[in-house]
Design a protein around this motif. Structure first.
Motif, PDB file in Angstrom:
ATOM      1  N   TYR A   1       0.830  -1.200   0.000  1.00  0.00           N
ATOM      2  CA  TYR A   1       0.000   0.000   0.000  1.00  0.00           C
ATOM      3  C   TYR A   1       0.868   1.254   0.000  1.00  0.00           C
ATOM      4  O   TYR A   1       1.987   1.256   0.517  1.00  0.00           O
ATOM      5  CB  TYR A   1      -0.903   0.020   1.230  1.00  0.00           C
ATOM      6  CG  TYR A   1      -1.947  -1.059   1.235  1.00  0.00           C
ATOM      7  CD1 TYR A   1      -3.146  -0.893   0.545  1.00  0.00           C
ATOM      8  CD2 TYR A   1      -1.741  -2.246   1.932  1.00  0.00           C
ATOM      9  CE1 TYR A   1      -4.116  -1.883   0.556  1.00  0.00           C
ATOM     10  CE2 TYR A   1      -2.704  -3.242   1.942  1.00  0.00           C
ATOM     11  CZ  TYR A   1      -3.883  -3.052   1.247  1.00  0.00           C
ATOM     12  OH  TYR A   1      -4.839  -4.039   1.267  1.00  0.00           O
ATOM     13  N   SER A   2       0.304   2.326  -0.545  1.00  0.00           N
ATOM     14  CA  SER A   2       0.997   3.613  -0.540  1.00  0.00           C
ATOM     15  C   SER A   2       0.564   4.433   0.662  1.00  0.00           C
ATOM     16  O   SER A   2      -0.434   4.135   1.315  1.00  0.00           O
ATOM     17  CB  SER A   2       0.702   4.379  -1.835  1.00  0.00           C
ATOM     18  OG  SER A   2      -0.594   4.963  -1.775  1.00  0.00           O
TER      19      SER A   2
ATOM     20  N   GLY B   1       7.886   9.324 -16.887  1.00  0.00           N
ATOM     21  CA  GLY B   1       8.958   9.983 -16.155  1.00  0.00           C
ATOM     22  C   GLY B   1       8.556  10.574 -14.829  1.00  0.00           C
ATOM     23  O   GLY B   1       9.404  11.052 -14.071  1.00  0.00           O
ATOM     24  N   SER B   2       7.285  10.560 -14.489  1.00  0.00           N
ATOM     25  CA  SER B   2       6.827  11.120 -13.213  1.00  0.00           C
ATOM     26  C   SER B   2       7.051  10.125 -12.073  1.00  0.00           C
ATOM     27  O   SER B   2       7.289   8.939 -12.297  1.00  0.00           O
ATOM     28  CB  SER B   2       5.347  11.494 -13.296  1.00  0.00           C
ATOM     29  OG  SER B   2       4.546  10.342 -13.488  1.00  0.00           O
ATOM     30  N   PHE B   3       6.953  10.631 -10.850  1.00  0.00           N
ATOM     31  CA  PHE B   3       7.105   9.796  -9.663  1.00  0.00           C
ATOM     32  C   PHE B   3       5.748   9.233  -9.267  1.00  0.00           C
ATOM     33  O   PHE B   3       4.814   9.988  -9.000  1.00  0.00           O
ATOM     34  CB  PHE B   3       7.702  10.619  -8.518  1.00  0.00           C
ATOM     35  CG  PHE B   3       7.828   9.878  -7.221  1.00  0.00           C
ATOM     36  CD1 PHE B   3       8.440   8.643  -7.150  1.00  0.00           C
ATOM     37  CD2 PHE B   3       7.334  10.437  -6.049  1.00  0.00           C
ATOM     38  CE1 PHE B   3       8.561   7.969  -5.946  1.00  0.00           C
ATOM     39  CE2 PHE B   3       7.457   9.775  -4.835  1.00  0.00           C
ATOM     40  CZ  PHE B   3       8.069   8.528  -4.791  1.00  0.00           C
ATOM     41  N   GLY B   4       5.629   7.917  -9.258  1.00  0.00           N
ATOM     42  CA  GLY B   4       4.350   7.266  -8.977  1.00  0.00           C
ATOM     43  C   GLY B   4       4.116   6.930  -7.532  1.00  0.00           C
ATOM     44  O   GLY B   4       3.126   6.276  -7.199  1.00  0.00           O
ATOM     45  N   GLY B   5       5.014   7.340  -6.641  1.00  0.00           N
ATOM     46  CA  GLY B   5       4.823   7.093  -5.217  1.00  0.00           C
ATOM     47  C   GLY B   5       5.523   5.852  -4.715  1.00  0.00           C
ATOM     48  O   GLY B   5       6.097   5.074  -5.472  1.00  0.00           O
ATOM     49  N   SER B   6       5.468   5.645  -3.414  1.00  0.00           N
ATOM     50  CA  SER B   6       6.053   4.491  -2.740  1.00  0.00           C
ATOM     51  C   SER B   6       4.961   3.568  -2.237  1.00  0.00           C
ATOM     52  O   SER B   6       3.879   4.019  -1.865  1.00  0.00           O
ATOM     53  CB  SER B   6       6.919   4.929  -1.555  1.00  0.00           C
ATOM     54  OG  SER B   6       8.084   5.590  -1.975  1.00  0.00           O
TER      55      SER B   6
END
Length: 260
Positions: free
Chosen positions: A75-76, A221-226
């Motif tokens: 989960y993020s 190229g974007s940040f998709g989260g952790s």
């Protein structure tokens, strides 16, 4: 398994792995105000399991057949959709092996805040204290981009890690990652006891806590989260039990000796 809530009062700052031109430094997951209470050692236990695998970025079913494995949802901390991963854990006489597959929708080698692209950060609780992010704790990384493997240690709080080499140690281990079918595959091998004071030193029956963080670089190229397993807090840990394994897999390369 700990799961994040969507409480509007929960604030999370996600800091991705940063690659400098002359030094590797990773700073991730500076976390504030967990949305739900968390407890140490989630009940997820891997091992003991004996075996060894070829580290080529393909989690081959035959090579990992003797491993201890679990499939779980990661989960993020925010609104990013959860991802499903399977973790395989085993050890030989001298090495710890980790294999991971995850149903990310792309395999990206570079992205915003993520010069190394998609990848896992693995934080260890070296002394099994029940809490992560103690100074000196071992951190491993495995990424889509190059270099695919990193051997780190926690050098500053709350969760800043840097290469063992920068702390006077050595980079011990190997890793590889690939896109296989509709899954991203990650494999790594790390010594149970390398002799480097910045690494853990594990023996048969020892237990070490750990947490996975998946850093997602999107195709654009974007940040998709952790995403996290088993939870988001610093006391959310799963455990690895080291097996009494007889297989020797020393990786020593001797120079060619020629007769005079």
């Amino acid at each position: 398994m700990d799961s994040p809530t969507r409480s509007s009062t929960a604030v999370w700052a996600l800091i991705a792995i940063v690659l400098a031109s002359t030094a590797l430094t990773v700073v991730v997951s500076s976390l504030r105000s967990p949305p739900i209470p968390v407890s140490a050692h989630s009940g997820h236990v891997f091992g003991p399991a004996c075996g060894a695998a070829t580290i080529d970025g393909v989690v081959n079913a035959d090579e990992w057949s003797s491993a201890s494995s679990q499939t779980f949802v990661m989960y993020s901390a925010g609104v990013a959709a959860p991802l499903t991963a399977t973790l395989y854990v085993m050890n030989s006489r001298y090495y710890l092996y980790l294999g991971i597959t995850i149903n990310d929708d792309e395999f990206t080698s570079k992205g915003e805040y993520l010069p190394l692209g998609d990848g896992f950060r693995i934080d260890f609780d070296n002394d099994h204290s029940g809490s992560l992010f103690a100074l000196g704790d071992n951190v491993l990384s495995i990424n889509a981009g190059s270099p695919q493997f990193g051997d780190w240690y926690l050098y500053a709080l709350p969760s800043a890690a840097q290469s063992d080499v920068l702390g006077g140690g050595t980079a011990d281990g190997i890793g590889a990652a690939r896109r296989v079918g509709d899954l991203n595959h990650f494999e790594l091998r790390h010594p149970l006891c390398s002799g480097d004071s910045l690494d853990f030193c594990l023996h048969p029956t020892d237990i070490v806590g750990f947490r996975l963080e998946y850093l997602d670089a999107e195709a654009n190229g974007s940040f998709g989260g952790s995403r996290f397993f088993p939870g988001l807090g610093k006391t959310s840990e799963a455990d690895i039990v080291i097996g009494q394994c007889s297989a020797r897999d020393l990786f020593i390369y001797l120079p060619l000796l020629m007769k005079k």
